[in-house]
Design a protein around this motif. Structure first.
Motif, PDB file in Angstrom:
ATOM      1  N   GLY A  20       0.808  -1.218   0.000  1.00 28.53           N
ATOM      2  CA  GLY A  20       0.000   0.000   0.000  1.00 28.53           C
ATOM      3  C   GLY A  20       0.837   1.262   0.000  1.00 28.53           C
ATOM      4  O   GLY A  20       0.545   2.215  -0.732  1.00 28.53           O
ATOM      5  N   SER A  21       1.896   1.286   0.801  1.00 27.16           N
ATOM      6  CA  SER A  21       2.742   2.482   0.823  1.00 27.16           C
ATOM      7  C   SER A  21       3.522   2.626  -0.481  1.00 27.16           C
ATOM      8  O   SER A  21       3.764   3.739  -0.949  1.00 27.16           O
ATOM      9  N   LEU A  22       3.900   1.511  -1.079  1.00 28.14           N
ATOM     10  CA  LEU A  22       4.573   1.570  -2.377  1.00 28.14           C
ATOM     11  C   LEU A  22       3.621   2.088  -3.451  1.00 28.14           C
ATOM     12  O   LEU A  22       3.996   2.925  -4.277  1.00 28.14           O
ATOM     13  N   ALA A  23       2.381   1.623  -3.424  1.00 30.48           N
ATOM     14  CA  ALA A  23       1.383   2.091  -4.386  1.00 30.48           C
ATOM     15  C   ALA A  23       1.088   3.577  -4.178  1.00 30.48           C
ATOM     16  O   ALA A  23       0.921   4.324  -5.147  1.00 30.48           O
ATOM     17  N   SER A  24       1.047   4.004  -2.938  1.00 30.67           N
ATOM     18  CA  SER A  24       0.811   5.416  -2.638  1.00 30.67           C
ATOM     19  C   SER A  24       1.921   6.290  -3.221  1.00 30.67           C
ATOM     20  O   SER A  24       1.649   7.333  -3.827  1.00 30.67           O
ATOM     21  N   ALA A  25       3.170   5.866  -3.058  1.00 30.53           N
ATOM     22  CA  ALA A  25       4.288   6.621  -3.624  1.00 30.53           C
ATOM     23  C   ALA A  25       4.203   6.651  -5.148  1.00 30.53           C
ATOM     24  O   ALA A  25       4.500   7.680  -5.773  1.00 30.53           O
ATOM     25  N   LEU A  26       3.785   5.550  -5.750  1.00 30.90           N
ATOM     26  CA  LEU A  26       3.654   5.496  -7.203  1.00 30.90           C
ATOM     27  C   LEU A  26       2.591   6.472  -7.697  1.00 30.90           C
ATOM     28  O   LEU A  26       2.806   7.199  -8.669  1.00 30.90           O
ATOM     29  N   VAL A  27       1.460   6.508  -7.009  1.00 27.65           N
ATOM     30  CA  VAL A  27       0.382   7.420  -7.402  1.00 27.65           C
ATOM     31  C   VAL A  27       0.850   8.864  -7.282  1.00 27.65           C
ATOM     32  O   VAL A  27       0.601   9.687  -8.171  1.00 27.65           O
ATOM     33  N   ILE A  28       1.547   9.188  -6.191  1.00 31.66           N
ATOM     34  CA  ILE A  28       2.048  10.551  -6.005  1.00 31.66           C
ATOM     35  C   ILE A  28       3.043  10.901  -7.107  1.00 31.66           C
ATOM     36  O   ILE A  28       3.021  12.003  -7.655  1.00 31.66           O
TER      37      ILE A  28
END
Length: 81
Positions: A20-28
């Motif tokens: 989830g945190s990796l996906a969040s960084a990707l979206v940002i």
């Protein structure tokens, strides 16, 4: 049996947090900025925090697995040769 289920649940939650945190960084990172505008330092800071959280969770999970192995809570099964 309950302890085994609890261990699996905790490891699963840790993996979901890491992904989830990796996906969040990707979206940002992939979110386009306004045209003609310089990079927003707040956006970069949010991405750094998300990636730092991922690294922290990964290290914490690794340390927890090592401690559980040393204390005998988990046993390596290995692959038969």
């Amino acid at each position: 049996e309950i302890m085994r289920t609890m261990k699996q649940l905790l490891i699963g939650i840790a993996f979901v947090g890491i992904i989830g945190s990796l996906a969040s960084a990707l979206v940002i990172m992939m979110k386009p900025g306004r045209q003609g505008e310089r990079d927003d330092p707040r956006r970069a800071g949010r991405m750094v925090k998300a990636l730092a959280l991922r690294v922290g969770l990964s290290i914490l999970l690794f340390i927890c697995v090592l401690i559980a192995w040393k204390l005998g809570y988990i046993q390596p099964s290995g692959v038969p040769v």
